[in-house]
Structures are given as C-alpha cells and as structure tokens.
Write a protein that holds these residues in place. Structure first.
Motif, short mmCIF file in Angstrom:
data_model
loop_
_atom_site.label_atom_id
_atom_site.label_comp_id
_atom_site.label_asym_id
_atom_site.label_seq_id
_atom_site.Cartn_x
_atom_site.Cartn_y
_atom_site.Cartn_z
N PRO A 40 8.66 8.65 12.98
CA PRO A 40 9.37 7.81 12.01
C PRO A 40 8.49 7.36 10.85
N GLY A 41 7.19 7.19 11.11
CA GLY A 41 6.29 6.77 10.05
C GLY A 41 6.18 7.80 8.95
N VAL A 42 6.03 9.08 9.33
CA VAL A 42 5.97 10.16 8.34
C VAL A 42 7.25 10.18 7.52
N ILE A 56 16.22 16.60 -7.87
CA ILE A 56 17.56 17.17 -7.70
C ILE A 56 17.83 17.38 -6.22
N SER A 57 16.80 17.84 -5.51
CA SER A 57 16.87 18.03 -4.06
C SER A 57 15.61 17.41 -3.46
N ALA A 58 15.76 16.32 -2.70
CA ALA A 58 14.62 15.56 -2.19
C ALA A 58 14.04 16.20 -0.93
N PHE A 59 12.87 15.72 -0.51
CA PHE A 59 12.25 16.17 0.74
C PHE A 59 13.14 15.85 1.93
N ASN A 60 13.26 16.81 2.85
CA ASN A 60 13.99 16.57 4.10
C ASN A 60 13.11 15.80 5.08
N LYS A 61 13.71 15.38 6.19
CA LYS A 61 12.96 14.71 7.24
C LYS A 61 12.13 15.71 8.03
N PHE A 62 11.03 15.22 8.55
CA PHE A 62 10.16 16.01 9.42
C PHE A 62 10.67 15.87 10.85
N ASN A 190 -2.91 10.13 12.18
CA ASN A 190 -3.37 9.14 11.20
C ASN A 190 -2.58 9.30 9.91
N LEU A 191 -1.67 8.38 9.66
CA LEU A 191 -0.77 8.48 8.52
C LEU A 191 -1.35 7.92 7.23
N ASP A 192 -2.43 7.15 7.31
CA ASP A 192 -2.96 6.46 6.13
C ASP A 192 -3.31 7.40 4.97
N PRO A 193 -4.03 8.51 5.19
CA PRO A 193 -4.40 9.36 4.05
C PRO A 193 -3.19 9.87 3.27
N LEU A 194 -2.15 10.34 3.98
CA LEU A 194 -0.94 10.81 3.30
C LEU A 194 -0.25 9.68 2.58
N SER A 195 -0.13 8.54 3.23
CA SER A 195 0.55 7.40 2.63
C SER A 195 -0.14 6.93 1.36
N ILE A 196 -1.47 6.84 1.41
CA ILE A 196 -2.23 6.39 0.24
C ILE A 196 -2.12 7.41 -0.89
N ASN A 199 0.78 7.27 -3.28
CA ASN A 199 0.82 6.03 -4.07
C ASN A 199 1.53 4.90 -3.34
N GLN A 200 1.28 4.81 -2.05
CA GLN A 200 1.83 3.72 -1.27
C GLN A 200 0.68 2.99 -0.57
N GLU A 201 1.00 1.90 0.10
CA GLU A 201 0.00 1.22 0.90
C GLU A 201 -0.31 2.02 2.15
N ALA A 202 -1.45 1.71 2.77
CA ALA A 202 -1.80 2.37 4.02
C ALA A 202 -0.75 2.07 5.08
N GLY A 203 -0.56 3.04 5.98
CA GLY A 203 0.43 2.85 7.04
C GLY A 203 1.77 3.44 6.63
N PRO A 204 2.81 3.25 7.43
CA PRO A 204 2.88 2.51 8.69
C PRO A 204 2.03 3.16 9.80
N VAL A 205 2.02 2.51 10.94
CA VAL A 205 1.21 3.00 12.05
C VAL A 205 1.73 4.36 12.51
N GLY A 206 0.82 5.31 12.68
CA GLY A 206 1.21 6.63 13.15
C GLY A 206 1.51 6.63 14.63
N LYS A 207 2.07 7.70 15.11
CA LYS A 207 2.38 7.83 16.53
C LYS A 207 1.92 9.19 17.02
N LYS A 208 1.93 9.37 18.32
CA LYS A 208 1.55 10.65 18.91
C LYS A 208 2.66 11.67 18.64
N TRP A 209 2.24 12.87 18.24
CA TRP A 209 3.22 13.93 17.98
C TRP A 209 3.52 14.68 19.28
N THR A 210 4.19 14.00 20.19
CA THR A 210 4.66 14.66 21.42
C THR A 210 5.72 15.69 21.03
#
Length: 223
Positions: A40-42, A56-62, A190-196, A199-210
């Motif tokens: 959900p964080g991604v 025109i066509s936005a990014f889909n969900k992962f 670790n979601l922080d590098p992508l989030s930053i 152009n957003q703040e660090a986070g949200p907290v990442g989770k395990k990709w089970t």
C-alpha cells in the motif's frame, strides 16, 4: 549485505551440500513465474505523484510481478538439491502529451526483484515439496520526461521460498512442473528513496513484499 558476498556464500553452501550425493542426476530447468504482491505504501506514493501531474493515462497500481526462472537440479532418488535464478518485475507507465504538441511521452517506474537461491526438495512421481533460501536484490528505476536524471535504487535482502510441485511427465526427456509458491522476505522494502525522488516526504513505512505465485517449469535430462 554486499551482493557478490551474498551470492558467493549461497554458492559455497550449495556446493557443500552437493558433494555427498555423487550419484545424483543433473537436470536443467527453465520456465516462467507470476506472482501477486501488495505494498500500500508504494501505491500511495505513486497515487500522490499521479495527482500532481496532468497525465492522460496515469500510473496503475503495483499489484503483480512476472519473469523467468532458470537453474540446475541434482536429483538422487526422491531427494534433490537445486540452484536457481528467479526474476520478477513490473513496469508501471503513465502517458501524457509533449508540451509542444508534437506527440506523446511515457513516464516509467520499473520495480524488479532478482534472486539467486539454493534449495532442497522431496519429490515423488507426481507430487513434491521444496524450499529455497534466496539472496534477493530489489531494483527500482524511474524514468521521467521532466527529470534531468534517471532514478535507480538497489536493496539487498534474504528470503525464504516454499513451494509445492506437481510434475507432468512428458516425452523426449522433458517434464513439466507446476509450482505454486510463497516467498517470505526477511526485511521490508525501503520506500524512502522512491518517495523522496518523486518530490514527496520520506515514507510511508514500507512493508515486506510477500509474494504468492506460480512457476511453470520444464526439467530436461535423466530422472
């Protein structure tokens, strides 16, 4: 953990296990895998970035990944040892019009997992079970039309893969195997590098990709 050290450790452990069964048959394996994954964080980071753009066509969900699987199996009676490479990735794309109106461009977010693994399995004529210890490296790449530099981030971790095997005997020395599996990573993404970068703040907290998935593999060689 350094990638080369991790892979070397797995290979050394595998060779140590391999030495005793000198009468093992060697099989090549190759195939395709697909899996479901949820973070959900991604999706929150991507959706927030979508809202700041005029796509025109936005990014889909992962939500899923797919890729190839290759390896060797060393089989002695019902016992087998395997060395494997598994790749899984997903490409998210967004489309918009160039500012000069001359055409369109696509922004891209590539999410990938590669893994080297050693494993053990017990198999009968039709059914079997197995487990792998994976050394994974997660690769996140972003290519934006508006950015001067592309983004790339690599994260390494260990994971455990557990699976069942349903073997379908074929002709010409090639068998097919359906392997439903679950991959349990030892650490969170670790979601922080992508989030930053977006152009957003660090986070949200990442989770395990089970991941819950299915591999369709073909084994070649004497059984």
């Amino acid at each position: 953990m350094n990638r080369s050290i991790g892979i070397s450790t797995l290979l050394a452990a595998f060779l140590g296990f391999l030495l005793p069964p000198v009468n093992a048959q060697v099989n090549l394996k190759a195939g395709y895998n697909i899996s479901l994954v949820s973070d959900p964080g991604v999706n929150q980071v991507v959706e927030t970035f979508n809202s700041s753009q005029s796509y025109i066509s936005a990014f889909n969900k992962f939500s899923w990944m797919h890729g190839i699987e290759l390896g060797f199996r060393f089989k002695a009676d019902i016992h087998s040892l395997e060395i494997s490479y598994q790749n899984a990735y997903q490409l998210l794309q967004a489309k918009d019009e160039l500012m000069d109106g001359s055409g369109f461009y696509r922004d891209k977010i590539r999410l990938g997992i590669q893994s080297g693994a050693i494993g053990y399995q017990v198999t009968g004529d039709f059914f079997g079970i197995g487990t792998d210890l994976q050394y994974q490296w997660y690769t996140t790449k972003v290519d934006l039309e508006s950015a001067t530099e592309k983004f790339q981030y690599v994260q390494n971790m260990l994971a455990l893969k557990c699976y069942m095997m349903f073997t379908l005997e074929g002709s010409g020395g090639i068998d097919a195997s359906l392997q439903p599996y679950i991959v349990l990573p030892f650490d969170s993404y670790n979601l922080d590098p992508l989030s930053i970068y977006l152009n957003q703040e660090a986070g949200p907290v990442g989770k395990k990709w089970t991941r819950f998935g299915l591999s369709v593999l073909f084994y070649n060689g004497n059984k």
